[in-house]
Write an enzyme that holds these catalytic residues in place. Structure first.
Site, PDB file in Angstrom:
ATOM      1  N   CYS A  42      -1.989   9.095   2.961  1.00 53.57           N
ATOM      2  CA  CYS A  42      -1.563   8.542   1.666  1.00 53.57           C
ATOM      3  C   CYS A  42      -2.570   8.821   0.560  1.00 53.57           C
ATOM      4  CB  CYS A  42      -1.300   7.041   1.791  1.00 53.57           C
ATOM      5  SG  CYS A  42      -2.700   6.077   2.376  1.00 53.57           S
ATOM      6  N   GLU A  83       0.867  -1.173   0.000  1.00 52.70           N
ATOM      7  CA  GLU A  83       0.000   0.000   0.000  1.00 52.70           C
ATOM      8  C   GLU A  83       0.905   1.224   0.000  1.00 52.70           C
ATOM      9  OE1 GLU A  83      -2.932  -0.424  -0.602  1.00 52.70           O
ATOM     10  OE2 GLU A  83      -3.340  -2.470   0.012  1.00 52.70           O
TER      11      GLU A  83
END
Length: 475
Positions: free
Chosen positions: A252, A218
């Protein structure tokens, strides 16, 4: 507390203990898995204040409400979702055996993969540990967790809480610096999930490749927000700014840059400034605004802004305290700035920002905006603001991103029934909800042969009999 584990021997010993424990109980039933999930949830809820204080201390300042919303609530709801649906997830799935193999029966049997490694970043240290842990426990695995060295207080507390909740051969937390992280990622896990920067992600993938360990990465990237020509403009600005400034942009999936119709940049700046001052009145002392995690990250943001300005970009302050960005800040507070006119080859337009700097890019046509997005590496997220259904459909069909929220920001990550993950340079694989269960599960194909079958008709010696069978199925 200093970590006294030898990075190679101590961690490997924990790993072997989990392998041995898994071999003794390789297929826990749902009641056992649910008991573990409930224990995890109870531990979080009963230690909510301590967890919030630890994260606040690691950041220098982070509002308890922000930790509740992002870390605690997301973790709790993810566990509750798994408890509601996990029994169904682990049931075998019937599959067709096909005409050639009939009347054999085919099915997929969900099986825990074994020992799972989870590497956690610093920006949402609880949620990004508990989210994958929930999927791994629902799938029946053993788990080792490596928190970030940037959140030592949380890491120490989390290790203590996990140790009180689970046996070390079931779930354990390993704290330490970079040498510990390297030793951790070099273990031959049955699955390794890493959340963090793209650069470190490459190193993790190389380490995992030595053991042929499956990975879920990720990562991040430059997630665009596209305000279409038919967008509800003020609502779009509010959503982008709110999403960008949550956790001071250290997210993110935060909007990394904004595409606006030509001529609307100033309107965006004016609206963004008004909203920022409303959300964070008395900015210099406002405790709702999160600090930057470290002095090195603070200096990185300053360098991005200074470099852009030196290349002809204009910095637009959204508060009355932007001057603090130029000097020392004991609380590591970085005042938000909008950036216009930054050349494409500046660092701020090439690197993931991960902070409260927001470049604006004007476009002339919607097609031009889509082309701009497609000319860059595929991002972890994209945000589209538009009311015209044809344009929404065109944007979804013609662009790639790990996930999309239409007419808002960040929220697709909060949907437990949607997978969360990147694509290409923004990541590999996904988790959350059933997709988290599947990530940490081997869907084992099983064919159960019937006593009466075609085997005798297709074995040697070959001849007319076999030719007839083949001919029948080739029609």
């Amino acid at each position: 507390m200093k970590n006294d584990l030898d990075p190679k021997l101590g961690i490997e010993s924990l790993f072997r203990a989990q392998q041995t424990a898994f071999a003794r109980a390789p297929m826990p039933d749902w009641d056992t898995r649910a008991r573990h999930l409930r224990a995890l949830d109870a531990m979080l809820l009963s230690n909510r204040e301590a967890i919030t204080q630890a994260i606040h201390a690691d950041f220098g300042n982070r509002a308890a409400n922000e930790t509740d919303l992002a870390d605690m609530l997301g973790s709790h709801l993810g566990i509750r979702h798994a408890l509601r649906h996990g029994r169904r997830w682990m049931k075998p799935q019937r599959r067709s055996s096909g005409m050639l193999l009939a009347p054999a029966r085919a099915k997929l049997v969900p099986q825990p993969v074994g020992v799972v490694g989870i590497v956690v970043p610093w920006n949402y240290p609880l949620f990004l540990a508990v989210g994958p842990l929930t999927g791994a426990l629902a799938a029946g695995n053993r788990v080792m967790i490596k928190p970030s060295e940037f959140t030592p207080r949380f890491g120490e507390l989390f290790a203590q809480l996990i140790a009180k909740t689970f046996a070390p051969d079931h779930v354990t937390v390993v704290n330490g610096e970079v040498d510990v992280a390297r030793a951790f990622t070099s273990l031959p896990f049955d699955h390794l999930l890493y959340t963090g920067s793209t650069g470190v992600g490459r190193q993790v993938m190389r380490a995992a490749a030595e053991n042929l360990t499956p990975v879920t990465l990720e990562l991040g990237g430059k997630s665009p927000a596209l305000i279409g020509p038919n967008a509800r403009f003020d609502e779009a600005v509010d959503a982008v700014v709110s999403g960008k400034l949550f956790n001071a942009g250290q997210t993110c999936v935060a909007p990394d840059y904004v595409l606006v119709p030509r001529g609307r940049a100033q309107a965006f700046i004016d609206r963004a400034g008004a909203l920022t001052r409303k959300m964070y009145p008395g900015f210099s002392s406002n405790t709702d605004y999160t600090s930057i995690i470290s002095t090195s990250h603070l200096e990185r943001l300053r360098t991005l802004a200074v470099d852009a300005a030196s290349r002809g970009a204009t910095l637009h302050a959204l508060t009355d305290d932007a001057s603090s960005n130029q000097g020392d800040s004991p609380t590591r507070r970085f005042a938000p700035l909008i950036v216009t006119g930054a050349p494409d080859d500046t660092a701020i337009m090439r690197e993931e920002i991960f902070g409260p700097l927001l470049p604006l890019v004007e476009y002339d046509t919607f097609d031009e905006a889509l082309t701009y997005i497609n000319a860059r590496p595929r991002p972890l997220a994209m945000y589209l603001f538009e009311t015209d259904r044809a344009k929404i459909d065109a944007a979804l069909a013609r662009t790639h991103a790990g996930g999309v929220t239409v007419n808002d920001t960040l929220l697709h990550v909060a949907c437990d029934d949607l997978p969360f993950g990147g694509i290409g340079p923004s990541g590999i694989g996904a988790y959350h909800g059933v997709d988290g269960f599947r990530t940490f599960t081997h869907m084992k194909p099983v064919l159960i042969q019937s006593r009466f079958n075609l085997r005798a008709l297709v074995r040697p010696p070959y001849g007319k009999r076999v030719a007839a069978v083949v001919k029948m199925f080739l029609r």
